[in-house]
Design a protein around this motif. Structure first.
Motif, PDB file in Angstrom:
ATOM      1  N   LEU A  44       2.869   4.793  10.250  1.00  0.00           N
ATOM      2  CA  LEU A  44       3.276   3.602   9.506  1.00  0.00           C
ATOM      3  C   LEU A  44       3.876   2.514  10.392  1.00  0.00           C
ATOM      4  O   LEU A  44       3.931   1.342   9.982  1.00  0.00           O
ATOM      5  CB  LEU A  44       4.280   3.989   8.411  1.00  0.00           C
ATOM      6  N   GLN A  45       4.333   2.893  11.572  1.00  0.00           N
ATOM      7  CA  GLN A  45       4.832   1.866  12.489  1.00  0.00           C
ATOM      8  C   GLN A  45       3.727   0.902  12.903  1.00  0.00           C
ATOM      9  O   GLN A  45       4.001  -0.229  13.309  1.00  0.00           O
ATOM     10  CB  GLN A  45       5.445   2.534  13.726  1.00  0.00           C
ATOM     11  N   ARG A  46       2.483   1.331  12.775  1.00  0.00           N
ATOM     12  CA  ARG A  46       1.335   0.484  13.091  1.00  0.00           C
ATOM     13  C   ARG A  46       0.829  -0.261  11.857  1.00  0.00           C
ATOM     14  O   ARG A  46      -0.041  -1.123  11.977  1.00  0.00           O
ATOM     15  CB  ARG A  46       0.207   1.336  13.684  1.00  0.00           C
ATOM     16  N   TYR A  47       1.343   0.123  10.666  1.00  0.00           N
ATOM     17  CA  TYR A  47       0.883  -0.487   9.419  1.00  0.00           C
ATOM     18  C   TYR A  47       2.101  -0.895   8.584  1.00  0.00           C
ATOM     19  O   TYR A  47       2.516  -0.173   7.674  1.00  0.00           O
ATOM     20  CB  TYR A  47       0.001   0.492   8.640  1.00  0.00           C
ATOM     21  N   HIS A  86       0.841  -1.197   0.000  1.00  0.00           N
ATOM     22  CA  HIS A  86       0.000   0.000   0.000  1.00  0.00           C
ATOM     23  C   HIS A  86       0.877   1.248   0.000  1.00  0.00           C
ATOM     24  O   HIS A  86       1.948   1.256   0.611  1.00  0.00           O
ATOM     25  CB  HIS A  86      -0.919   0.033   1.232  1.00  0.00           C
ATOM     26  N   THR A  87       0.391   2.296  -0.660  1.00  0.00           N
ATOM     27  CA  THR A  87       1.147   3.549  -0.759  1.00  0.00           C
ATOM     28  C   THR A  87       0.297   4.731  -0.315  1.00  0.00           C
ATOM     29  O   THR A  87      -0.845   4.893  -0.751  1.00  0.00           O
ATOM     30  CB  THR A  87       1.609   3.804  -2.205  1.00  0.00           C
ATOM     31  N   LEU A  88       0.893   5.554   0.565  1.00  0.00           N
ATOM     32  CA  LEU A  88       0.306   6.843   0.935  1.00  0.00           C
ATOM     33  C   LEU A  88       1.181   7.914   0.314  1.00  0.00           C
ATOM     34  O   LEU A  88       2.386   7.974   0.579  1.00  0.00           O
ATOM     35  CB  LEU A  88       0.246   6.998   2.451  1.00  0.00           C
ATOM     36  N   ALA A  89       0.617   8.745  -0.530  1.00  0.00           N
ATOM     37  CA  ALA A  89       1.366   9.812  -1.188  1.00  0.00           C
ATOM     38  C   ALA A  89       1.204  11.111  -0.407  1.00  0.00           C
ATOM     39  O   ALA A  89       0.083  11.598  -0.228  1.00  0.00           O
ATOM     40  CB  ALA A  89       0.881   9.992  -2.619  1.00  0.00           C
ATOM     41  N   LEU A  90       2.318  11.637   0.073  1.00  0.00           N
ATOM     42  CA  LEU A  90       2.324  12.934   0.757  1.00  0.00           C
ATOM     43  C   LEU A  90       2.618  13.999  -0.287  1.00  0.00           C
ATOM     44  O   LEU A  90       3.688  14.008  -0.901  1.00  0.00           O
ATOM     45  CB  LEU A  90       3.379  12.954   1.860  1.00  0.00           C
ATOM     46  N   LEU A 113      -8.839  13.687  -8.958  1.00  0.00           N
ATOM     47  CA  LEU A 113      -8.381  12.482  -8.270  1.00  0.00           C
ATOM     48  C   LEU A 113      -9.555  11.612  -7.845  1.00  0.00           C
ATOM     49  O   LEU A 113      -9.501  10.377  -7.948  1.00  0.00           O
ATOM     50  CB  LEU A 113      -7.534  12.878  -7.061  1.00  0.00           C
ATOM     51  N   ALA A 114     -10.625  12.265  -7.380  1.00  0.00           N
ATOM     52  CA  ALA A 114     -11.808  11.508  -6.959  1.00  0.00           C
ATOM     53  C   ALA A 114     -12.414  10.766  -8.139  1.00  0.00           C
ATOM     54  O   ALA A 114     -12.852   9.610  -8.020  1.00  0.00           O
ATOM     55  CB  ALA A 114     -12.836  12.448  -6.335  1.00  0.00           C
ATOM     56  N   ALA A 115     -12.428  11.414  -9.295  1.00  0.00           N
ATOM     57  CA  ALA A 115     -12.979  10.771 -10.488  1.00  0.00           C
ATOM     58  C   ALA A 115     -12.164   9.555 -10.894  1.00  0.00           C
ATOM     59  O   ALA A 115     -12.695   8.617 -11.516  1.00  0.00           O
ATOM     60  CB  ALA A 115     -13.029  11.775 -11.634  1.00  0.00           C
ATOM     61  N   ALA A 116     -10.865   9.544 -10.538  1.00  0.00           N
ATOM     62  CA  ALA A 116     -10.008   8.398 -10.849  1.00  0.00           C
ATOM     63  C   ALA A 116     -10.045   7.349  -9.749  1.00  0.00           C
ATOM     64  O   ALA A 116      -9.297   6.368  -9.815  1.00  0.00           O
ATOM     65  CB  ALA A 116      -8.579   8.884 -11.070  1.00  0.00           C
ATOM     66  N   GLY A 117     -10.875   7.591  -8.730  1.00  0.00           N
ATOM     67  CA  GLY A 117     -11.002   6.618  -7.657  1.00  0.00           C
ATOM     68  C   GLY A 117      -9.874   6.657  -6.647  1.00  0.00           C
ATOM     69  O   GLY A 117      -9.636   5.670  -5.937  1.00  0.00           O
ATOM     70  N   ILE A 118      -9.173   7.767  -6.539  1.00  0.00           N
ATOM     71  CA  ILE A 118      -8.052   7.898  -5.594  1.00  0.00           C
ATOM     72  C   ILE A 118      -8.518   8.682  -4.373  1.00  0.00           C
ATOM     73  O   ILE A 118      -8.871   9.862  -4.497  1.00  0.00           O
ATOM     74  CB  ILE A 118      -6.858   8.610  -6.252  1.00  0.00           C
ATOM     75  N   PRO A 119      -8.548   8.089  -3.194  1.00  0.00           N
ATOM     76  CA  PRO A 119      -8.992   8.804  -1.992  1.00  0.00           C
ATOM     77  C   PRO A 119      -7.997   9.901  -1.597  1.00  0.00           C
ATOM     78  O   PRO A 119      -6.779   9.726  -1.723  1.00  0.00           O
ATOM     79  CB  PRO A 119      -9.052   7.711  -0.919  1.00  0.00           C
ATOM     80  N   VAL A 120      -8.516  11.011  -1.137  1.00  0.00           N
ATOM     81  CA  VAL A 120      -7.700  12.137  -0.695  1.00  0.00           C
ATOM     82  C   VAL A 120      -8.036  12.471   0.753  1.00  0.00           C
ATOM     83  O   VAL A 120      -9.212  12.630   1.096  1.00  0.00           O
ATOM     84  CB  VAL A 120      -7.939  13.384  -1.576  1.00  0.00           C
ATOM     85  N   MET A 129      -7.021   3.309   6.023  1.00  0.00           N
ATOM     86  CA  MET A 129      -5.866   2.452   5.794  1.00  0.00           C
ATOM     87  C   MET A 129      -6.223   0.980   5.964  1.00  0.00           C
ATOM     88  O   MET A 129      -5.689   0.111   5.262  1.00  0.00           O
ATOM     89  CB  MET A 129      -4.725   2.859   6.731  1.00  0.00           C
ATOM     90  N   ARG A 130      -7.109   0.707   6.888  1.00  0.00           N
ATOM     91  CA  ARG A 130      -7.498  -0.684   7.148  1.00  0.00           C
ATOM     92  C   ARG A 130      -8.279  -1.276   5.987  1.00  0.00           C
ATOM     93  O   ARG A 130      -8.117  -2.451   5.627  1.00  0.00           O
ATOM     94  CB  ARG A 130      -8.322  -0.751   8.429  1.00  0.00           C
ATOM     95  N   ASP A 131      -9.115  -0.477   5.346  1.00  0.00           N
ATOM     96  CA  ASP A 131      -9.991  -0.977   4.284  1.00  0.00           C
ATOM     97  C   ASP A 131      -9.396  -0.835   2.894  1.00  0.00           C
ATOM     98  O   ASP A 131     -10.011  -1.269   1.911  1.00  0.00           O
ATOM     99  CB  ASP A 131     -11.338  -0.237   4.330  1.00  0.00           C
ATOM    100  N   ALA A 132      -8.224  -0.213   2.787  1.00  0.00           N
ATOM    101  CA  ALA A 132      -7.644   0.014   1.463  1.00  0.00           C
ATOM    102  C   ALA A 132      -7.214  -1.293   0.816  1.00  0.00           C
ATOM    103  O   ALA A 132      -6.695  -2.200   1.486  1.00  0.00           O
ATOM    104  CB  ALA A 132      -6.450   0.951   1.576  1.00  0.00           C
ATOM    105  N   LYS A 133      -7.415  -1.388  -0.477  1.00  0.00           N
ATOM    106  CA  LYS A 133      -7.011  -2.571  -1.226  1.00  0.00           C
ATOM    107  C   LYS A 133      -5.559  -2.413  -1.682  1.00  0.00           C
ATOM    108  O   LYS A 133      -5.107  -1.312  -1.975  1.00  0.00           O
ATOM    109  CB  LYS A 133      -7.901  -2.754  -2.453  1.00  0.00           C
TER     110      LYS A 133
END
Length: 672
Positions: free
Chosen positions: A478-481, A457-461, A555-562, A663-667
C-alpha cells in the motif's frame, strides 16, 4: 499427589498407598515413553475425594459442623512446602537450560502455579489459537494440583454450607448432597467436553464430580458387604481397567467427560473391594506390597519431579520423546529425588505427616516462596535486558534482506538472526494488538482499517491466521498505492469457507456463523479486491477444499475479484526454538519441501477462473528440495507455522509486482 490432612482420620490402608503408586507410575510412564495421558491423575482425584471429602462428611454427621479452617490449614501445610520446593528449584535453574523462547511463558506459569491457578492459565491458552502451539513448560503438570486444591476447597465449603443449613445432617442427607453435586458437575463436564474439550480438560468445575465420587465411595463403604469372591473379582477388574485406560482411550482428547468414568469408577472399585479382611488373591494384597507402598509414600514428589526432569532432558537433547534407556534414567532420577525430598520435608514417610510441626513447615513454605519470588525477579530482569538488546537490532535490507536474498540462502552467521529468541514470538501482524482479530469462540465480525481514511479503493484481507500473517507484506504494498486501504476480517482457525472442518464443535459452529456474517458484509460492501488463502493441508495432503471454492464462486458472481495465495508451510516443531538451540544451519530446523507442500500446486486443478487470481509464493519459503527456518538472516516463523512480520515485509516488493495489474486497473468503489 494425594494428601491426607487427617480430618476425622481413618485407619491407614496400605493398599491405598499402592493405588497412589500405580497412579504416579502411570502418569510418569506415559509421559516419559508413550507421550500420552494415562488417567493416573484421575485416580489421584478419586483417592483425594475418598480420604478428604468423605472425612469432612463424617465430621458433619458426627459433630454437626465442619471445621473448614482446620481442613484448609492442614491441606496447605501438606501441599505448600513440597510444591514450593520444586517450583523454587525450577525458578532458579530454568534460566540456565530453558530456551529463551519459553522464558515469558514459563515465568507466567510459575507465578500461576505458586497460587494454584495453573489450570486456568492453561485453559485460557487452550482457547488462544496462537498459544496452543507453544511447547510444554516444566511446570505444566501443576495444573492437576491446582485443580485438586480448588475442587477440595469448593467441595469442602459446599459441605460446610450444607451442614450449616441442614444443622444436623444425617449420612443419607450428606450422600444425597454429594450425589447431587456429582450429577451436576458430571453433566456440565460432559457438555463442556463435547463443546470445547481443550478448555474443559483444565476446568475445575468439570472435575469436581471426580472428588465427589470419591467422597460418595467413602460414605457408602461401611454399608457395602461384598463376598470374598466379589471383592476379588471386582478389585482385579478395577486394576485392569486403570492399567488399560490410557492404552484404549486418547485421554488428552476425550477427558474429562463421561470417558473419565472409566478410571474413576475403576479406582472406586478398588477402594471398595480392598476394604475389609485381607484376601489371599485380592488385588489389595498386591497393592499393599512393600515396594508399592514405598512408592505410594513418595508419589506426591514423584509427580512433582518427573515432569521437569523429563522436560530438561528433552530440551537438552532436543528430542520429542525419551528412548528406553534415557527414559529409565529420567524415572530413576525422579524416584531418587522424590525419596530424598520426601525424607527431607517429612522426616519420615507419610502416615504421620508433619501435623506436629506447623511452624516449621509454614516457615519452610515461606522461605521457598521467597526463593521463587527472588528467582522470578532476577529472571524477569534478565529477560527484559535480552529483549531490549534484541529490539535494538534494525532489520535494514543490507543486513537482513530476508526473501530478497538470492537462492534463499541462510545468510551470514556473523549477523544475529532477527527477530531474536526473545522477540520472535511477538513479531506478528498489527491486528492482534489492535484488537480486531476474532478469537476461536467469537462470532462477531471484527474489523480494522489500515491506510488513508479517504482511500477510494479497498483490499479486504479475509480468513484465518494464515491470512493475517500476510498483512505486513500488504501494508508494504500500500505504500506504493496511496489511494488504497486494507480492511481486515479475520478469525483464529477459521478460513473463508462454506464448510468448517474443526473437530471441536464450538469452534466449528462459531466459524460457520462468522462466515455467514462475513459473506453478508463482503457482498454488501463489495471491496475492490479480496485477499485470502487458497490451499490447506488436510490429513497430510495439500488441497483446495470445496468449501473455499463455493465461497469464491459467490464472490465471483457478484463481480468481486479474489486473490487466493497458496498457504505457507506448516512445520512439525517450534521453529525459532529449534534455531536457538541448534543454530540456523542445523538440519534439525529444516523440512523437506515435499513433506509440507504438494509437488504440484493444487490450485491448477480448479476449473473456474472468473474474477479469481491464484498466487504461489512457495518459492520464497522453500527451495526445490527444502524449506529453511532462516532466510537472509531473518527468522521466517515465530512458532510452528506462522510467518514473522519481519520476513513478510521483505516480500512486499514481490507481492506488489504480482498485485500491480489488479490494483492498477481497479475502479473506485463509487464507480462499481
Amino acid at each position: 499427589m494425594t494428601v491426607e490432612p487427617n480430618i476425622r482420620a481413618v485407619p491407614r490402608r496400605d493398599d491405598i498407598q499402592g493405588l497412589r503408586a500405580i497412579g504416579a507410575l502411570l502418569v510418569a510412564i506415559y509421559h516419559i515413553w508413550i507421550g500420552r495421558v494415562s488417567g493416573g491423575v484421575d485416580v489421584f482425584f478419586i483417592v483425594s475425594g475418598y480420604l478428604l471429602i468423605a472425612s469432612l462428611a463424617r465430621q458433619a454427621e458426627a459433630e454437626h459442623r465442619v471445621d473448614l479452617v482446620l481442613f484448609t490449614t492442614k491441606l496447605a501445610r501438606r501441599l505448600l512446602p513440597s510444591s514450593f520446593l520444586v517450583l523454587a528449584v525450577i525458578a532458579t535453574s530454568a534460566p540456565f537450560w530453558l530456551p529463551r523462547m519459553q522464558w515469558q511463558t514459563v515465568m507466567q506459569q510459575i507465578a500461576a502455579s505458586s497460587v494454584y491457578l495453573e489450570n486456568w492459565l492453561l485453559a485460557t491458552a487452550a482457547i488462544d489459537y496462537l498459544a496452543r502451539d507453544e511447547v510444554a513448560s516444566p511446570v505444566q503438570h501443576y495444573w492437576a494440583m491446582a485443580a485438586q486444591v480448588q475442587c477440595l476447597l469448593i467441595l469442602g465449603a459446599a459441605v460446610a454450607v450444607f451442614t450449616l443449613i441442614r444443622r444436623r445432617p444425617s449420612r443419607t442427607d450428606l450422600l444425597a448432597f454429594l450425589i447431587s453435586v456429582f450429577a451436576l458437575s458430571l453433566a456440565y463436564s460432559i457438555y463442556s467436553t463435547s463443546r470445547n474439550q481443550a478448555f474443559a480438560y483444565y476446568d475445575t468445575f468439570a472435575r469436581i464430580w471426580e472428588f465427589a465420587l470419591g467422597g460418595i465411595t467413602g460414605l457408602l463403604l461401611p454399608g457395602i458387604n461384598l463376598s470374598p469372591i466379589h471383592r476379588t473379582i471386582g478389585g482385579w477388574i478395577g486394576l485392569v481397567a486403570i492399567l488399560s485406560c490410557g492404552i484404549v482411550l486418547e485421554i488428552s482428547t476425550v477427558f474429562p467427560g463421561y470417558a473419565a468414568l472409566w478410571p474413576t469408577l475403576a479406582a472406586a472399585a478398588i477402594l471398595v473391594c480392598g476394604n475389609g479382611p485381607p484376601l489371599r488373591f485380592g488385588v489389595a494384597r498386591l497393592l499393599a506390597a512393600r515396594p508399592l507402598v514405598w512408592l505410594g509414600d513418595i508419589s506426591y514428589f514423584l509427580y512433582l519431579w518427573h515432569w521437569p526432569i523429563l522436560v530438561f532432558y528433552l530440551t537438552y537433547s532436543y528430542q520429542t520423546s525419551a528412548g528406553p534407556i534415557e527414559g529409565a534414567v529420567v524415572l530413576i532420577v525422579s524416584i531418587v529425588l522424590s525419596h530424598a525430598t520426601t525424607r527431607m520435608l517429612d522426616g519420615r514417610f507419610p502416615g504421620r505427616k508433619n501435623d506436629d510441626r506447623p511452624l516449621q513447615t509454614a516457615f519452610g513454605a515461606i522461605i521457598a516462596l521467597a526463593v521463587i519470588a527472588a528467582g522470578l525477579f532476577v529472571w524477569r530482569g534478565e529477560a527484559a535486558r535480552s529483549m531490549a538488546e534484541e529490539r535494538l537490532r534494525v532489520a535494514d535490507p543490507a543486513r537482513y534482506p530476508g526473501a530478497a536474498i538470492k537462492g534463499l540462502a541462510a545468510g551470514s552467521s556473523e549477523v544475529p538472526v532477527h527477530p531474536g529468541a526473545m522477540t520472535a514470538r511477538w513479531d506478528d501482524a498489527d491486528v492482534y494488538r489492535d484488537g480486531c482479530h476474532q478469537s476461536l469462540l467469537g462470532t462477531t465480525l471484527l474489523s480494522c482499517s489500515y491506510g488513508p481514511r479517504g482511500a477510494s479503493h479497498t483490499l479486504a484481507l479475509v480468513g484465518g491466521s494464515h491470512s493475517v500473517h500476510w498483512l505486513p507484506a500488504l501494508q508494504g504494498v500500500l505504500q506504493r498505492y496511496p489511494d488504497w486501504k486494507i480492511v481486515t476480517y479475520t478469525k483464529s482457525s477459521c478460513v473463508l469457507s462454506s464448510q468448517e472442518s474443526s473437530e471441536v464443535p464450538a469452534y466449528r459452529d462459531a466459524c460457520t456463523k462468522w462466515n455467514e456474517l462475513l459473506m453478508e458484509r463482503l457482498l454488501a460492501t463489495k471491496p475492490n479486491l479480496i485477499f485470502t488463502t487458497s490451499t490447506r493441508v488436510i490429513d497430510g495432503i495439500e488441497e483446495v477444499p470445496a468449501g473455499y471454492q463455493r465461497q469464491w464462486a459467490k464472490l465471483a458472481a457478484a463481480g468481486i475479484p479474489v486473490v487466493a495465495m497458496r498457504d505457507t508451510p506448516w512445520f512439525g516443531f517450534d521453529v525459532p526454538e529449534c534455531v536457538e538451540i541448534n543454530g540456523r544451519f542445523s538440519p534439525k530446523c529444516i523440512v523437506e519441501r515435499d513433506s509440507v507442500l504438494a509437488p504440484i500446486n493444487p490450485t491448477r486443478a480448479v476449473s473456474f477462473r472468473e474474477n479469481l487470481h491464484f498466487l504461489d509464493f512457495s518459492d520464497y519459503f522453500c527451495t526445490a528440495e527444502m524449506c529453511p527456518a532462516v532466510i537472509g538472516n531473518v527468522q521466517v516463523y515465530y512458532d510452528k507455522h506462522h510467518v514473522t512480520a519481519t520476513y513478510m515485509r521483505t516480500l512486499s516488493e514481490a507481492l506488489a509486482r504480482q498485485l500491480a495489474p489488479l490494483m492498477r486497473d481497479a475502479k473506485p468503489l463509487a464507480q462499481k
